[in-house]
Enzyme design. Sequence first.
Site, PDB file in Angstrom:
ATOM      1  N   SER A  52      48.498  36.771  97.855  1.00  0.00           N
ATOM      2  CA  SER A  52      47.201  36.722  97.170  1.00  0.00           C
ATOM      3  C   SER A  52      47.731  35.940  95.592  1.00  0.00           C
ATOM      4  CB  SER A  52      46.681  37.692  97.522  1.00  0.00           C
ATOM      5  OG  SER A  52      45.628  38.579  97.010  1.00  0.00           O
ATOM      6  N   ASP A 102      44.858  33.435  97.878  1.00  0.00           N
ATOM      7  CA  ASP A 102      43.888  33.071  99.158  1.00  0.00           C
ATOM      8  C   ASP A 102      42.411  33.373  99.415  1.00  0.00           C
ATOM      9  OD1 ASP A 102      43.796  35.500  99.121  1.00  0.00           O
ATOM     10  OD2 ASP A 102      44.917  36.478 100.925  1.00  0.00           O
TER      11      ASP A 102
END
Length: 457
Positions: free
Chosen positions: A104, A248
């Site tokens: 992420s 992401d």
Amino acid sequence: MSKRQLFGTDGIRGRANAAPITPELALRLGRAITLVAKRGKTRAPRIVIGKDTRLSGYMLETALAAGICAMGGRVMISGPIPTPAIANLTQSMRADAGVVISASHNPFADNGIKIFGPDGFKLPDAEEAQIEALLGDARLDTLGKTGANIGRAERLEHSQGRYIVYAKSTFPKQLSLDGVKVVVDAAHGAAYRVAPAVFAELGADVIQLGCRPNGVNINRNQGALHPEHVAREVKRHGAALGVALDGDADRAIFVDEKGQVVDGDAIMALCATRLLAQRRLAKGTLVTTIMSNMGLDRALEAAGGKTTRTGVGDRYVVEEMRRSGYNFGGEQSGHLIFLDHATTGDGTVAALQVLAIMLQESRPLSELACIMEPVPQVLESLKLPERRPLDQMLALRRHIDLAEKKLGKSGRVVVRWSGTEAKLRLMLEGPDPSLLRLMVAEMSDAARQDLSQTSVS
């Protein structure tokens, strides 16, 4: 059910090629996922693998695929694609599981692995614990397939195109982005191709940032962690909206036409009140976490709705939505979950919903965001040498109690360990910002004192 040790609030995460994020772990994880996915089925399990743009993604993708094939599973590899795209593909292709390789917003040297079930939702804690228990089970090495029963891996063709079509379908058909300037920063991450394409195909004039990944530049001075770059380009190009995605692309930070960053709570207030006015907000309730500002509760109450809160992590927001029949929720950090459209946070889909409101009401985001008046809030992220249960940090506990007494009903105190990083998060709300800063400083000193005393003893 055993307690999870490897899985945090968003899968397994850490420095790539160092425990636990090693190819050896990924291979065993592929085996375990396949074994769980196989139960009750006569055919070979089908598992979709996606990733962001980190260099280490190649290593982990190959190891995961090998583990799945060793157990007789069929692997479908999508390449770099947003986390919500894997959730959507897993569900739409009737796959048995989806796996995302991503850390992420973390630096490129980190990586992570998170798992979606066949319904497109992240696995609940109990199922993650079940998979984690299998990782340490020696029987996992004895159940592999041989001969013609070994699985195979294949490239999933047109995965990006499938996601683009899906994302566009969430935008009202009667609206168009023709002539609307949008700045899109993909953080050199998973959405570097698909996000600009979604807005452009709907007619927008797209200014791209962070769309040149090289394996080591994901999140580096771009994306949701650095919205100032989007703010600069919004003002330079006279854009109507800026969207800064994370690595992401499951969350987004918004910038209005004046170059001002719009808080995630304000975006939730905007979207929830519009859904409420259209009688489309299930049970008149917005689901958010303990970190959201008290001003969000007040904005919903003023519109005739209400909020309910969960622990930190978009997975817990989604679990509460599903358990109680709600359809919209999110986090202050920019995770927005429109359950009528998606099973997880999706920064691109969220941006389309905001753009739709702007077009329907012919008002700029700077005006729309005024629906929420935030209560002063002070946040501190404290990196400490070790992680201790809060009930064992006595000095910190005393200062928390004192702060709660001083603030009473006019404020809140939230202290927690991060679920993805070794950091202590401190959040205080109340009418007096200077008092909040003083109390946060005292809590920080107390936490350091607790750990220094522990190490000495």
